[in-house]
Design a protein around this motif. Structure first.
Motif, PDB file in Angstrom:
ATOM      1  N   UNK A  59       0.908   0.024  16.583  1.00  0.00           N
ATOM      2  CA  UNK A  59       0.967   1.304  15.911  1.00  0.00           C
ATOM      3  C   UNK A  59       2.401   1.828  15.863  1.00  0.00           C
ATOM      4  N   UNK A  60       2.624   3.037  16.365  1.00  0.00           N
ATOM      5  CA  UNK A  60       3.967   3.622  16.367  1.00  0.00           C
ATOM      6  C   UNK A  60       4.938   2.780  17.191  1.00  0.00           C
ATOM      7  N   UNK A  61       4.431   1.946  18.092  1.00  0.00           N
ATOM      8  CA  UNK A  61       5.289   1.066  18.884  1.00  0.00           C
ATOM      9  C   UNK A  61       6.127   0.125  18.032  1.00  0.00           C
ATOM     10  N   UNK A  62       5.738  -0.081  16.792  1.00  0.00           N
ATOM     11  CA  UNK A  62       6.535  -0.917  15.902  1.00  0.00           C
ATOM     12  C   UNK A  62       7.903  -0.324  15.632  1.00  0.00           C
ATOM     13  N   UNK A  63       7.993   0.994  15.585  1.00  0.00           N
ATOM     14  CA  UNK A  63       9.287   1.644  15.390  1.00  0.00           C
ATOM     15  C   UNK A  63      10.192   1.359  16.581  1.00  0.00           C
ATOM     16  N   UNK A  64       9.614   1.422  17.776  1.00  0.00           N
ATOM     17  CA  UNK A  64      10.388   1.145  18.982  1.00  0.00           C
ATOM     18  C   UNK A  64      10.884  -0.291  18.991  1.00  0.00           C
ATOM     19  N   UNK A  65      10.048  -1.218  18.527  1.00  0.00           N
ATOM     20  CA  UNK A  65      10.479  -2.608  18.431  1.00  0.00           C
ATOM     21  C   UNK A  65      11.656  -2.728  17.479  1.00  0.00           C
ATOM     22  N   UNK A  66      11.580  -2.040  16.341  1.00  0.00           N
ATOM     23  CA  UNK A  66      12.671  -2.083  15.380  1.00  0.00           C
ATOM     24  C   UNK A  66      13.984  -1.614  15.980  1.00  0.00           C
ATOM     25  N   UNK A  67      13.940  -0.555  16.763  1.00  0.00           N
ATOM     26  CA  UNK A  67      15.158  -0.052  17.403  1.00  0.00           C
ATOM     27  C   UNK A  67      15.709  -1.070  18.395  1.00  0.00           C
ATOM     28  N   UNK A  68      14.827  -1.684  19.168  1.00  0.00           N
ATOM     29  CA  UNK A  68      15.271  -2.702  20.138  1.00  0.00           C
ATOM     30  C   UNK A  68      15.836  -3.923  19.419  1.00  0.00           C
ATOM     31  N   UNK A  69      15.229  -4.287  18.293  1.00  0.00           N
ATOM     32  CA  UNK A  69      15.712  -5.439  17.528  1.00  0.00           C
ATOM     33  C   UNK A  69      17.112  -5.184  16.978  1.00  0.00           C
ATOM     34  N   UNK A  70      17.384  -3.955  16.568  1.00  0.00           N
ATOM     35  CA  UNK A  70      18.715  -3.615  16.064  1.00  0.00           C
ATOM     36  C   UNK A  70      19.768  -3.674  17.159  1.00  0.00           C
ATOM     37  N   UNK A  71      19.399  -3.194  18.353  1.00  0.00           N
ATOM     38  CA  UNK A  71      20.387  -3.077  19.432  1.00  0.00           C
ATOM     39  C   UNK A  71      20.529  -4.357  20.256  1.00  0.00           C
ATOM     40  N   UNK A  72      19.459  -5.117  20.405  1.00  0.00           N
ATOM     41  CA  UNK A  72      19.475  -6.295  21.286  1.00  0.00           C
ATOM     42  C   UNK A  72      18.962  -7.559  20.592  1.00  0.00           C
ATOM     43  N   UNK A  73      19.473  -7.921  19.431  1.00  0.00           N
ATOM     44  CA  UNK A  73      18.932  -9.102  18.739  1.00  0.00           C
ATOM     45  C   UNK A  73      19.064 -10.387  19.549  1.00  0.00           C
ATOM     46  N   UNK A  74      20.083 -10.483  20.373  1.00  0.00           N
ATOM     47  CA  UNK A  74      20.314 -11.693  21.164  1.00  0.00           C
ATOM     48  C   UNK A  74      19.337 -11.829  22.330  1.00  0.00           C
ATOM     49  N   UNK A  75      18.585 -10.776  22.650  1.00  0.00           N
ATOM     50  CA  UNK A  75      17.665 -10.811  23.774  1.00  0.00           C
ATOM     51  C   UNK A  75      16.204 -10.911  23.333  1.00  0.00           C
ATOM     52  N   UNK A  76      15.986 -11.130  22.041  1.00  0.00           N
ATOM     53  CA  UNK A  76      14.617 -11.144  21.523  1.00  0.00           C
ATOM     54  C   UNK A  76      14.296 -12.506  20.938  1.00  0.00           C
ATOM     55  N   UNK A  77      13.259 -13.116  21.495  1.00  0.00           N
ATOM     56  CA  UNK A  77      12.778 -14.417  21.018  1.00  0.00           C
ATOM     57  C   UNK A  77      11.952 -14.227  19.753  1.00  0.00           C
ATOM     58  N   UNK A  78      11.087 -13.202  19.780  1.00  0.00           N
ATOM     59  CA  UNK A  78      10.236 -12.898  18.626  1.00  0.00           C
ATOM     60  C   UNK A  78       9.714 -11.478  18.772  1.00  0.00           C
ATOM     61  N   UNK A  79       9.267 -10.903  17.662  1.00  0.00           N
ATOM     62  CA  UNK A  79       8.631  -9.588  17.678  1.00  0.00           C
ATOM     63  C   UNK A  79       7.291  -9.697  16.962  1.00  0.00           C
ATOM     64  N   UNK A  80       6.272  -9.112  17.574  1.00  0.00           N
ATOM     65  CA  UNK A  80       4.917  -9.151  17.037  1.00  0.00           C
ATOM     66  C   UNK A  80       4.485  -7.718  16.765  1.00  0.00           C
ATOM     67  N   UNK A  81       4.077  -7.449  15.528  1.00  0.00           N
ATOM     68  CA  UNK A  81       3.660  -6.112  15.130  1.00  0.00           C
ATOM     69  C   UNK A  81       2.140  -6.117  14.963  1.00  0.00           C
ATOM     70  N   UNK A  82       1.434  -5.464  15.881  1.00  0.00           N
ATOM     71  CA  UNK A  82      -0.026  -5.392  15.829  1.00  0.00           C
ATOM     72  C   UNK A  82      -0.440  -4.082  15.167  1.00  0.00           C
TER      73      UNK A  82
END
Length: 124
Positions: A85-108
């Motif tokens: 849900x709204x957690x997808x926005x939080x994932x987007x922010x983390x993806x912008x700031x820490x792309x090197x620390x993310x293997x994958x992102x899953x949006x449920x």
């Protein structure tokens, strides 16, 4: 001879609006039983986080627990982010700031950023 176990991934579960880490209570033990390290965190003013919603002035304030977790990860560690849900926005922010620390992102059933707008554009 026992089969060789693959090393599990570190999975970070990010809840949706009006929820908390508790919302992952069924999924977390299943993933751990499959050999994964699982972190289900409470975003600001959610779950057991003691901040009040009135203390949060920006989306960054709300997302701070996720950002602190991402910052604390060792440089070589990558996580799988899972947001609902709204957690997808939080994932987007983390993806912008820490792309090197993310293997994958899953949006449920989650808000999903695009390549044109900032992560929080849907709140405008």
């Amino acid at each position: 001879m026992e089969p060789i176990k693959k090393q599990g991934k570190h999975i970070v579960l990010v809840h949706g609006a009006c929820h908390g880490a508790w919302s992952w209570y069924k999924l977390k033990p299943l993933l751990e039983a499959a050999g994964h390290k699982v972190t289900a965190l409470d975003l600001a003013a959610s779950g057991i986080d003691l901040r009040k919603i009135e203390q949060l002035h920006t989306l960054n304030d709300y997302t701070l627990p996720l950002m602190e977790l991402m910052e604390s990860l060792p440089q070589e560690e990558k996580v799988i982010l899972v947001g609902h849900s709204l957690g997808g926005i939080n994932l987007g922010l983390a993806m912008e700031k820490f792309p090197q620390k993310i293997y994958a992102a899953v949006f449920l059933a989650a808000f999903m950023p695009d390549s044109i707008h900032m992560s929080s554009y849907i709140l405008n």
